[in-house]
Scaffold this active site. Structure first.
Site, PDB file in Angstrom:
ATOM      1  N   SER A 164       0.848  -1.193   0.000  1.00 52.98           N
ATOM      2  CA  SER A 164       0.000   0.000   0.000  1.00 52.98           C
ATOM      3  C   SER A 164       0.882   1.242   0.000  1.00 52.98           C
ATOM      4  O   SER A 164       2.003   1.206   0.529  1.00 52.98           O
ATOM      5  CB  SER A 164      -0.879   0.024   1.252  1.00 52.98           C
ATOM      6  OG  SER A 164      -1.610   1.232   1.321  1.00 52.98           O
ATOM      7  N   TYR A 178      -2.112  -1.029  10.210  1.00 50.21           N
ATOM      8  CA  TYR A 178      -2.090  -1.183   8.749  1.00 50.21           C
ATOM      9  C   TYR A 178      -0.766  -0.673   8.179  1.00 50.21           C
ATOM     10  O   TYR A 178      -0.157  -1.315   7.330  1.00 50.21           O
ATOM     11  CB  TYR A 178      -3.280  -0.420   8.157  1.00 50.21           C
ATOM     12  CG  TYR A 178      -3.549  -0.685   6.688  1.00 50.21           C
ATOM     13  CD1 TYR A 178      -4.378  -1.735   6.289  1.00 50.21           C
ATOM     14  CD2 TYR A 178      -3.006   0.118   5.699  1.00 50.21           C
ATOM     15  CE1 TYR A 178      -4.648  -1.969   4.947  1.00 50.21           C
ATOM     16  CE2 TYR A 178      -3.269  -0.107   4.359  1.00 50.21           C
ATOM     17  CZ  TYR A 178      -4.094  -1.152   3.988  1.00 50.21           C
ATOM     18  OH  TYR A 178      -4.363  -1.389   2.652  1.00 50.21           O
TER      19      TYR A 178
HETATM   20  N1  LIG Z   1      -8.623  -0.458  -1.868  1.00 52.13           N
HETATM   21  C1  LIG Z   1      -7.591   0.303  -1.616  1.00 52.13           C
HETATM   22  O1  LIG Z   1      -7.659   1.521  -1.717  1.00 52.13           O
HETATM   23  C2  LIG Z   1      -6.285  -0.310  -1.193  1.00 52.13           C
HETATM   24  C3  LIG Z   1      -5.194   0.529  -1.044  1.00 52.13           C
HETATM   25  C4  LIG Z   1      -3.980  -0.011  -0.674  1.00 52.13           C
HETATM   26  C5  LIG Z   1      -3.857  -1.368  -0.475  1.00 52.13           C
HETATM   27  N2  LIG Z   1      -4.933  -2.171  -0.612  1.00 52.13           N
HETATM   28  C6  LIG Z   1      -4.741  -3.601  -0.387  1.00 52.13           C
HETATM   29  O2  LIG Z   1      -5.270  -4.348  -1.460  1.00 52.13           O
HETATM   30  C7  LIG Z   1      -5.563  -5.664  -1.013  1.00 52.13           C
HETATM   31  C8  LIG Z   1      -6.921  -6.070  -1.518  1.00 52.13           C
HETATM   32  O3  LIG Z   1      -7.892  -5.269  -0.864  1.00 52.13           O
HETATM   33  P1  LIG Z   1      -9.154  -4.657  -1.617  1.00 52.13           P
HETATM   34  O4  LIG Z   1      -9.048  -3.198  -1.508  1.00 52.13           O
HETATM   35  O5  LIG Z   1      -9.305  -5.297  -2.926  1.00 52.13           O
HETATM   36  O6  LIG Z   1     -10.305  -5.085  -0.598  1.00 52.13           O
HETATM   37  P2  LIG Z   1     -11.564  -6.049  -0.742  1.00 52.13           P
HETATM   38  O7  LIG Z   1     -12.166  -6.101   0.622  1.00 52.13           O
HETATM   39  O8  LIG Z   1     -12.431  -5.633  -1.869  1.00 52.13           O
HETATM   40  O9  LIG Z   1     -10.903  -7.448  -1.090  1.00 52.13           O
HETATM   41  C9  LIG Z   1     -10.131  -8.151  -0.149  1.00 52.13           C
HETATM   42  C10 LIG Z   1     -10.515  -9.617  -0.173  1.00 52.13           C
HETATM   43  O10 LIG Z   1      -9.696 -10.294   0.789  1.00 52.13           O
HETATM   44  C11 LIG Z   1     -10.520 -11.215   1.480  1.00 52.13           C
HETATM   45  N3  LIG Z   1      -9.963 -11.520   2.787  1.00 52.13           N
HETATM   46  C12 LIG Z   1      -9.973 -10.757   3.920  1.00 52.13           C
HETATM   47  N4  LIG Z   1      -9.405 -11.418   4.932  1.00 52.13           N
HETATM   48  C13 LIG Z   1      -9.012 -12.623   4.450  1.00 52.13           C
HETATM   49  C14 LIG Z   1      -8.370 -13.748   5.011  1.00 52.13           C
HETATM   50  N5  LIG Z   1      -8.041 -13.772   6.308  1.00 52.13           N
HETATM   51  N6  LIG Z   1      -8.104 -14.809   4.214  1.00 52.13           N
HETATM   52  C15 LIG Z   1      -8.466 -14.803   2.917  1.00 52.13           C
HETATM   53  N7  LIG Z   1      -9.091 -13.780   2.331  1.00 52.13           N
HETATM   54  C16 LIG Z   1      -9.356 -12.699   3.075  1.00 52.13           C
HETATM   55  C17 LIG Z   1     -11.871 -10.522   1.598  1.00 52.13           C
HETATM   56  O11 LIG Z   1     -12.915 -11.440   1.855  1.00 52.13           O
HETATM   57  C18 LIG Z   1     -11.975  -9.839   0.251  1.00 52.13           C
HETATM   58  O12 LIG Z   1     -12.635 -10.652  -0.695  1.00 52.13           O
HETATM   59  C19 LIG Z   1      -5.415  -5.640   0.503  1.00 52.13           C
HETATM   60  O13 LIG Z   1      -4.172  -6.195   0.876  1.00 52.13           O
HETATM   61  C20 LIG Z   1      -5.439  -4.160   0.833  1.00 52.13           C
HETATM   62  O14 LIG Z   1      -4.786  -3.859   2.025  1.00 52.13           O
HETATM   63  C21 LIG Z   1      -6.143  -1.670  -0.968  1.00 52.13           C
END
Ligand SMILES: NC(=O)c1ccc[n+]([C@@H]2O[C@H](COP(=O)([O-])OP(=O)(O)OC[C@H]3O[C@@H](n4cnc5c(N)ncnc54)[C@H](O)[C@@H]3O)[C@@H](O)[C@H]2O)c1
Length: 276
Positions: A164, A178
């Protein structure tokens, strides 16, 4: 290799954790659309069933399994199963992650964002800290370990960690666990890249800025939030999972055969500072 084949991932065996939603789903779709065989692992049974079916209906070679990345035995088993089915494991996305709940600030942007007592360090519980570390950092470690067991003997592979922008810069609206988990995941990624470089395995990270996904209860779907954040971003728009797909394909492909240990920020310029 012909230059035209540099981005070919056809027939690749791929595993994506957190593959049922948001960025992970976008990665899965990008690879599957290019002919890869993709296993999506996720903790959410309904979403994984629904999205796997949706992608199958599009003609993609995908499968889904319910796996919690904090259950390392189940994770190992799921990765082993995918590798056995595909006869190899070419690409693994260590992507599953959660939001850490409120940070010490109340809002994403603005001059006076106000302090949020719930996110203050004095009130930060051990449970909240540990859960974020278990999923966002230790889950990445366990996913990479499971992947390396298959990739090292073949001397081939790509591991892609979702970190991130929050692991590089500070963001007070996001809980501090985080920040620590993402910075830790990035540094772990570099160490793993060093260890596996001699085995032709490239380990890199994607560091997203603000993307509209279901993280944190889907707060980013709120049009008002999007508008407010977009006005602050140098490119004047928030990110969408589709914005990630070219990078996901690149990092998975032969084109990325001599790049390792890098964290690529994809944030519409947010990390550069304030433009307007
Ligand atoms: N959306 C953003 O702005 C953003 C920014 C920086 C980083 N991220 C990172 O991107 C990655 C994906 O997140 P996203 O934004 O797509 O969110 P999201 O919630 O849409 O998708 C994340 C998925 O991970 C699954 N998940 C959560 N805990 C879990 C576990 N213990 N085991 C298996 N699966 C699990 C959830 O059920 C979900 O389907 C994450 O690592 C998040 O920290 C997202």
């Amino acid at each position: 290799m012909k230059i035209a084949d540099l981005f070919k991932v056809e027939g690749y065996g791929v595993v994506v954790t957190g593959g049922a939603s948001g960025l992970g789903l976008g990665f899965a779709e990008a690879l599957a659309d290019n002919g890869a065989r993709v296993t999506m692992l996720d903790i959410d049974p309904e979403r994984i069933a629904q999205e796997t079916q949706r992608l199958k209906d599009k003609g993609y070679d995908v499968r889904g399994a319910v796996v919690d990345v904090t259950d390392h035995l189940a994770l190992d088993k799921a990765v082993d199963e995918a590798a056995a089915l595909y006869g190899k494991l070419d690409v693994v996305f260590a992507n599953a992650g959660i939001d850490s709940g409120p940070g010490y600030l109340n809002a994403w942007v603005g001059g006076n964002r106000g302090r949020n007592p719930e996110g203050a360090i004095e009130n930060y519980t051990d449970e909240r800290w540990q859960k974020v570390i278990d999923i966002n950092l230790t889950g990445v470690f366990a996913t990479c370990r499971a992947a390396a067991r298959h990739m090292r003997p073949r001397r081939q592979g790509r591991i892609i960690v979702t970190t991130s922008l929050a692991g590089l810069t500070q963001e007070g609206v996001i809980g501090s666990a985080y920040m620590a988990a993402k910075a830790g995941a990035a540094h772990f990624m570099r160490n793993l890249a060093l260890e596996l470089a001699a085995y032709n395995i490239c380990v890199n990270a994607i560091a997203p800025g603000f993307f509209v996904t279901n993280i944190g209860g889907g707060h980013a779907h709120n049009p008002e939030t999007q508008k407010t954040v977009a006005a602050h971003l140098p490119m004047h728009r928030v990110g969408w999972p589709e914005d990630m797909q070219g990078l996901a394909l690149f990092l998975s492909s032969p084109a990325c055969g001599y790049i390792t240990g890098q964290q690529i920020v994809i944030d519409g310029g947010w990390g550069l500072g304030t433009a307007d």
